[in-house]
Design a protein around this motif. Structure first.
Motif, PDB file in Angstrom:
ATOM      1  N   GLU A  95       0.799  -1.225   0.000  1.00  0.00           N
ATOM      2  CA  GLU A  95       0.000   0.000   0.000  1.00  0.00           C
ATOM      3  C   GLU A  95       0.833   1.277   0.000  1.00  0.00           C
ATOM      4  OE1 GLU A  95      -4.226  -1.021   2.161  1.00  0.00           O
ATOM      5  OE2 GLU A  95      -2.570  -0.351   3.406  1.00  0.00           O
ATOM      6  N   PHE A  96       2.056   1.233   0.487  1.00  0.00           N
ATOM      7  CA  PHE A  96       2.854   2.461   0.557  1.00  0.00           C
ATOM      8  C   PHE A  96       4.191   2.193  -0.126  1.00  0.00           C
ATOM      9  CE2 PHE A  96       3.219   6.427   3.410  1.00  0.00           C
ATOM     10  CZ  PHE A  96       3.965   7.076   2.444  1.00  0.00           C
ATOM     11  N   ARG A  97       4.134   2.140  -1.434  1.00  0.00           N
ATOM     12  CA  ARG A  97       5.348   2.029  -2.228  1.00  0.00           C
ATOM     13  C   ARG A  97       5.075   2.649  -3.589  1.00  0.00           C
ATOM     14  NH1 ARG A  97       5.987  -1.624  -6.322  1.00  0.00           N
ATOM     15  NH2 ARG A  97       4.420  -3.263  -6.602  1.00  0.00           N
ATOM     16  N   PHE A  98       6.092   2.692  -4.429  1.00  0.00           N
ATOM     17  CA  PHE A  98       5.967   3.258  -5.761  1.00  0.00           C
ATOM     18  C   PHE A  98       6.145   2.167  -6.808  1.00  0.00           C
ATOM     19  CE2 PHE A  98       7.967   6.776  -3.180  1.00  0.00           C
ATOM     20  CZ  PHE A  98       6.766   7.399  -2.921  1.00  0.00           C
ATOM     21  N   SER A  99       5.634   2.414  -8.004  1.00  0.00           N
ATOM     22  CA  SER A  99       5.629   1.370  -9.024  1.00  0.00           C
ATOM     23  C   SER A  99       7.034   1.004  -9.488  1.00  0.00           C
ATOM     24  CB  SER A  99       4.785   1.809 -10.223  1.00  0.00           C
ATOM     25  OG  SER A  99       5.343   2.953 -10.855  1.00  0.00           O
ATOM     26  N   GLY A 100       7.999   1.903  -9.331  1.00  0.00           N
ATOM     27  CA  GLY A 100       9.344   1.651  -9.838  1.00  0.00           C
ATOM     28  C   GLY A 100      10.222   0.793  -8.963  1.00  0.00           C
ATOM     29  N   LEU A 134      -2.678  16.435  -0.339  1.00  0.00           N
ATOM     30  CA  LEU A 134      -3.932  15.726  -0.519  1.00  0.00           C
ATOM     31  C   LEU A 134      -3.934  14.558   0.464  1.00  0.00           C
ATOM     32  CD1 LEU A 134      -6.572  15.208  -2.017  1.00  0.00           C
ATOM     33  CD2 LEU A 134      -5.277  13.976  -3.768  1.00  0.00           C
ATOM     34  N   PHE A 135      -4.806  14.630   1.451  1.00  0.00           N
ATOM     35  CA  PHE A 135      -4.794  13.703   2.585  1.00  0.00           C
ATOM     36  C   PHE A 135      -5.629  12.474   2.252  1.00  0.00           C
ATOM     37  CE2 PHE A 135      -5.943  13.013   7.268  1.00  0.00           C
ATOM     38  CZ  PHE A 135      -4.728  12.407   7.533  1.00  0.00           C
ATOM     39  N   THR A 136      -4.975  11.311   2.161  1.00  0.00           N
ATOM     40  CA  THR A 136      -5.659  10.072   1.808  1.00  0.00           C
ATOM     41  C   THR A 136      -5.147   8.934   2.682  1.00  0.00           C
ATOM     42  OG1 THR A 136      -4.080   9.159   0.183  1.00  0.00           O
ATOM     43  CG2 THR A 136      -5.563  10.905  -0.590  1.00  0.00           C
ATOM     44  N   THR A 137      -5.710   7.747   2.483  1.00  0.00           N
ATOM     45  CA  THR A 137      -5.241   6.573   3.214  1.00  0.00           C
ATOM     46  C   THR A 137      -4.285   5.722   2.388  1.00  0.00           C
ATOM     47  OG1 THR A 137      -7.203   5.327   2.513  1.00  0.00           O
ATOM     48  CG2 THR A 137      -7.314   6.425   4.656  1.00  0.00           C
ATOM     49  N   ASN A 138      -3.960   6.160   1.165  1.00  0.00           N
ATOM     50  CA  ASN A 138      -2.995   5.428   0.346  1.00  0.00           C
ATOM     51  C   ASN A 138      -2.038   6.439  -0.279  1.00  0.00           C
ATOM     52  OD1 ASN A 138      -1.604   3.945  -1.700  1.00  0.00           O
ATOM     53  ND2 ASN A 138      -3.227   2.411  -1.649  1.00  0.00           N
ATOM     54  N   ASN A 139      -1.011   6.805   0.496  1.00  0.00           N
ATOM     55  CA  ASN A 139      -0.116   7.874   0.066  1.00  0.00           C
ATOM     56  C   ASN A 139       0.757   7.484  -1.117  1.00  0.00           C
ATOM     57  OD1 ASN A 139      -1.036   9.688   1.979  1.00  0.00           O
ATOM     58  ND2 ASN A 139       0.426   9.032   3.522  1.00  0.00           N
ATOM     59  N   GLY A 140       1.230   6.257  -1.167  1.00  0.00           N
ATOM     60  CA  GLY A 140       2.127   5.869  -2.243  1.00  0.00           C
ATOM     61  C   GLY A 140       1.486   6.058  -3.611  1.00  0.00           C
ATOM     62  N   TYR A 141       0.294   5.510  -3.786  1.00  0.00           N
ATOM     63  CA  TYR A 141      -0.428   5.607  -5.054  1.00  0.00           C
ATOM     64  C   TYR A 141      -0.764   7.077  -5.354  1.00  0.00           C
ATOM     65  CZ  TYR A 141      -3.766   3.827  -8.602  1.00  0.00           C
ATOM     66  OH  TYR A 141      -4.433   3.514  -9.756  1.00  0.00           O
ATOM     67  N   THR A 142      -1.278   7.770  -4.349  1.00  0.00           N
ATOM     68  CA  THR A 142      -1.699   9.157  -4.552  1.00  0.00           C
ATOM     69  C   THR A 142      -0.526  10.055  -4.905  1.00  0.00           C
ATOM     70  OG1 THR A 142      -3.478   8.823  -2.944  1.00  0.00           O
ATOM     71  CG2 THR A 142      -2.925  11.094  -3.499  1.00  0.00           C
ATOM     72  N   GLU A 198       2.262   9.249  -6.311  1.00  0.00           N
ATOM     73  CA  GLU A 198       2.807   8.944  -7.631  1.00  0.00           C
ATOM     74  C   GLU A 198       1.939   9.537  -8.735  1.00  0.00           C
ATOM     75  OE1 GLU A 198       4.606   5.228 -10.248  1.00  0.00           O
ATOM     76  OE2 GLU A 198       4.289   5.023  -8.086  1.00  0.00           O
ATOM     77  N   VAL A 199       0.624   9.382  -8.639  1.00  0.00           N
ATOM     78  CA  VAL A 199      -0.251   9.983  -9.642  1.00  0.00           C
ATOM     79  C   VAL A 199      -0.123  11.502  -9.614  1.00  0.00           C
ATOM     80  CG1 VAL A 199      -2.647  10.309 -10.353  1.00  0.00           C
ATOM     81  CG2 VAL A 199      -1.855   8.041  -9.657  1.00  0.00           C
ATOM     82  N   THR A 200      -0.055  12.081  -8.419  1.00  0.00           N
ATOM     83  CA  THR A 200       0.100  13.538  -8.312  1.00  0.00           C
ATOM     84  C   THR A 200       1.397  13.999  -8.960  1.00  0.00           C
ATOM     85  OG1 THR A 200      -1.170  13.556  -6.249  1.00  0.00           O
ATOM     86  CG2 THR A 200       0.196  15.479  -6.695  1.00  0.00           C
ATOM     87  N   SER A 201       2.457  13.227  -8.819  1.00  0.00           N
ATOM     88  CA  SER A 201       3.742  13.611  -9.423  1.00  0.00           C
ATOM     89  C   SER A 201       3.633  13.669 -10.944  1.00  0.00           C
ATOM     90  CB  SER A 201       4.851  12.641  -9.001  1.00  0.00           C
ATOM     91  OG  SER A 201       4.727  11.377  -9.633  1.00  0.00           O
ATOM     92  N   HIS A 202       2.864  12.774 -11.534  1.00  0.00           N
ATOM     93  CA  HIS A 202       2.653  12.819 -12.988  1.00  0.00           C
ATOM     94  C   HIS A 202       1.800  14.028 -13.368  1.00  0.00           C
ATOM     95  CE1 HIS A 202       4.491   9.055 -14.411  1.00  0.00           C
ATOM     96  NE2 HIS A 202       4.207   8.599 -13.202  1.00  0.00           N
ATOM     97  N   TRP A 203       0.803  14.325 -12.573  1.00  0.00           N
ATOM     98  CA  TRP A 203      -0.025  15.512 -12.797  1.00  0.00           C
ATOM     99  C   TRP A 203       0.857  16.759 -12.800  1.00  0.00           C
ATOM    100  CZ3 TRP A 203      -1.660  20.225 -11.237  1.00  0.00           C
ATOM    101  CH2 TRP A 203      -2.966  20.641 -11.514  1.00  0.00           C
ATOM    102  N   ILE A 204       1.745  16.856 -11.811  1.00  0.00           N
ATOM    103  CA  ILE A 204       2.631  18.021 -11.704  1.00  0.00           C
ATOM    104  C   ILE A 204       3.584  18.097 -12.886  1.00  0.00           C
ATOM    105  CG2 ILE A 204       4.556  18.985 -10.364  1.00  0.00           C
ATOM    106  CD1 ILE A 204       3.090  17.933  -7.836  1.00  0.00           C
ATOM    107  N   SER A 205       4.161  16.973 -13.282  1.00  0.00           N
ATOM    108  CA  SER A 205       5.095  16.974 -14.406  1.00  0.00           C
ATOM    109  C   SER A 205       4.401  17.425 -15.686  1.00  0.00           C
ATOM    110  CB  SER A 205       5.707  15.581 -14.586  1.00  0.00           C
ATOM    111  OG  SER A 205       6.738  15.611 -15.543  1.00  0.00           O
ATOM    112  N   GLY A 206       3.198  16.885 -15.932  1.00  0.00           N
ATOM    113  CA  GLY A 206       2.447  17.321 -17.104  1.00  0.00           C
ATOM    114  C   GLY A 206       2.082  18.791 -17.037  1.00  0.00           C
ATOM    115  N   TYR A 207       1.743  19.252 -15.869  1.00  0.00           N
ATOM    116  CA  TYR A 207       1.421  20.670 -15.650  1.00  0.00           C
ATOM    117  C   TYR A 207       2.626  21.546 -15.966  1.00  0.00           C
ATOM    118  CZ  TYR A 207       0.243  24.797 -12.730  1.00  0.00           C
ATOM    119  OH  TYR A 207       0.008  26.060 -12.252  1.00  0.00           O
TER     120      TYR A 207
END
Length: 567
Positions: A67-72, A450-458, A460-469
């Motif tokens: 639950e708390f890791r990154f895909s890489g 962004l406060f959630t119960t699954n920080n790893g997934y959140t 990572e997706v946010t990092s892609h949002w920021i990079s695209g932004y």
């Protein structure tokens, strides 16, 4: 028009904070071709709250393996996975963050460097950071074209003035006084100064732990396991999730709890049935009530225990996911009498005799040391001067009443009593990522608010949002600051409706957006902003709420974004 073919990828990007959000953001930017990325951290090691200098044996987190890791980078399972359901410790997280930084960010992190000030240079297109080397005290100015703020909400301790070390000294209190954030650094000294208390020694003076949250419970358990007498003083305990045996993944790691939690938008027929019909609301409340009852029963918490005076699992975000109870865990130690609960009560001040603390009812409690698990203040307030905070839109403001959306959800028809809206100040951070005022400039973003119960997934997706932004990708974004601001006003109104009183105590550096149980819905909104596939775990009309969610399903986000640019 995308900026990806221009020189922008070679301009310097500064990331403030080397916690989980900072590490994955740096990695994603580097993968996207940004060549000049620097992470700045005041810590000695990566990991933020899981940095090596902050963790200690016995510290257990709210997540299980996967639950708390990154895909890489894979994470090795904990040693006792079969019994605990894969419960992760602070040391597990520390090792993972070390490994991730070592594999992907060698030479990219500047440690033991305090950021003193962040300011946009007038009439220029760059940010100026004033930093100080914590070892030498030498100050330096760094310039960046873009900034990502990843300082999180657990770095600046909140200490009530009447309980501060200075107040203790003025009162002549003789024992150590420290915030829970310093526990790992100072625990050895406490162990040397305060001897073990044999069970037969009834008059031994307690170490007093102030607070009822997870930090207070973890520290109390550590001290009790080390043979110290502990008293924990609190008014309200955190809610708990607990089971007698590990939950199957299709419950634990799926959208099951997410669909039982109303979101700002109800996008599926199942969610609309559950949260807008009489029958659906009865099902939802029945399940949450059952989870609450079975959690107390799983940990054998007596019906008259002050631990039952807890925050709501459904209405709150103060929840400890205990999983399977441990023989040396907090609740077992309370049950065996090794931790004394003083509740409901509040520590008001130090006693005049220099040997006790005074409670709100006037009673006194002898104390050999005081550990303040009293939470944190915003990690942003000291970084920006008043002018910059105003120009950027980082401040908090009274809520607006003319927000669209009344959310007449049947599951929200009987909320707990709350304070007046005017006391619950809100932030203006779009999606919890970009200040509304700055939405069109694409040079400043936040990951970790962004406060959630699954920080790893959140994260990572946010990092892609920021990079695209930053790259100027075509995204579903507000076209003006005013439009972005209206979105944040509506989001703040939703938070007050969904989590009454939350805005009274949660600081904006980790709660500019809150999607606690409903984090999959919030992440789907970020994916939708990027034009990418949502509900990635798949499933049929019957099975989708129970399909396991994992970071493997977001491992190709970079390639998907690149393919979309070519369309």
């Amino acid at each position: 028009m995308s900026l990806e073919t221009g020189p922008f990828r070679h301009e310097p990007v500064g990331i403030i904070g080397a916690g989980a959000a900072g590490l994955i953001t740096a990695h994603t930017l580097l993968q996207d071709g940004f060549t000049n990325v620097q992470v700045i951290s005041r810590d000695k090691s990566p990991g933020g709250v899981w940095a090596r200098e902050r963790v200690y044996h016995g510290l257990v987190i709210n997540n299980v393996h996967g639950e708390f890791r990154f895909s890489g980078l894979q994470m090795p399972p904990p040693a006792d996975s079969a019994r605990s359901g894969g419960r992760l410790s602070g040391l597990d997280m520390c090792s993972y963050m070390d490994a991730f930084a070592h594999k992907y960010l060698k030479g990219k992190i500047r440690f033991e460097t305090e950021v003193l000030n962040v300011k946009r240079v007038p009439d220029a297109s760059f940010w100026r950071l004033t930093v100080e080397d914590k070892k030498t005290g030498i100050r330096e100015v760094l310039n960046f074209s873009r900034i990502v703020l990843c300082t999180g909400g657990c770095s600046n301790p909140f200490i009530p003035p009447s309980l501060s070390p200075a107040s203790a000294k003025n009162a002549g209190f003789h024992g150590p006084v420290l915030h829970s954030s310093r526990f790992s650094a100072e625990v050895d000294g406490i162990m040397r100064e305060i001897p073990e208390s044999p069970p037969s020694e009834k008059d031994a003076v307690s170490i007093v732990v102030v607070g009822g949250g997870k930090s207070a419970q973890d520290i109390s358990a550590y001290l009790a396991n080390e043979g110290r007498k502990v008293s924990m003083v609190f008014e309200t305990a955190d809610a708990i999730l607990a089971v007698t045996s590990p939950l199957p993944d299709f419950i634990r790691k799926s959208r099951f709890l997410a669909v039982l939690s109303p979101h700002i938008e109800l996008r599926t027929r199942l969610e609309r049935f559950l949260h807008t019909t009489w029958l659906g609301s009865k099902i939802v409340s029945g399940i949450w009530n059952m989870i609450t009852k079975t959690s107390f029963d799983a940990l054998k918490i007596p019906k008259d225990s002050p631990l039952r005076n807890a925050h709501s699992l459904f209405w709150g975000i103060r929840t400890n996911d205990e999983g399977v109870g441990r023989p040396n865990g907090f609740h077992a130690l309370v049950h065996s009498g090794k931790i004394k609960l003083v509740a409901p009560a509040r520590v008001e001040r130090y006693g005049d005799d220099g040997q006790c603390v005074v409670l709100n009812g006037g009673e006194t409690l002898k104390a050999s040391a005081v550990i303040l698990a009293t939470g944190y203040t915003s990690s942003w307030s000291n970084l920006f001067d008043e002018q910059t905070a105003e120009e950027l839109g980082m401040g908090r403001h009274p809520p607006q009443r003319n927000s669209a959306g009344n959310w007449s959800y049947s599951t929200l028809s009987d909320p707990p009593r709350s304070h007046p809206d005017g006391e619950q100040r809100a932030s203006s951070i779009y999606r919890g990522i970009v200040p509304a005022k700055n939405i069109c400039r694409r040079d400043f973003a936040i990951n970790g608010a962004l406060f959630t119960t699954n920080n790893g997934y959140t994260y990572e997706v946010t990092s892609h949002w920021i990079s695209g932004y930053f790259l100027g990708d075509a995204m579903k974004l507000p076209s003006t600051p005013d439009e972005a601001y209206e979105h944040t006003v509506r989001s703040a109104a939703w938070l007050r409706r969904r989590y009454p009183n939350m805005l009274l105590w949660a600081n904006e550096s980790y709660s500019s957006g809150v999607a606690f149980w409903s984090w999959p819905q919030a992440v789907d909104e970020l994916l939708e902003d990027m034009g990418l596939r949502t509900i990635r775990s798949g499933g049929s009309w019957l099975t989708w709420p129970f399909r396991v969610i994992g970071v493997e399903e977001i491992s190709r986000l970079r390639e998907e974004r690149e393919e979309r640019r070519l369309l």
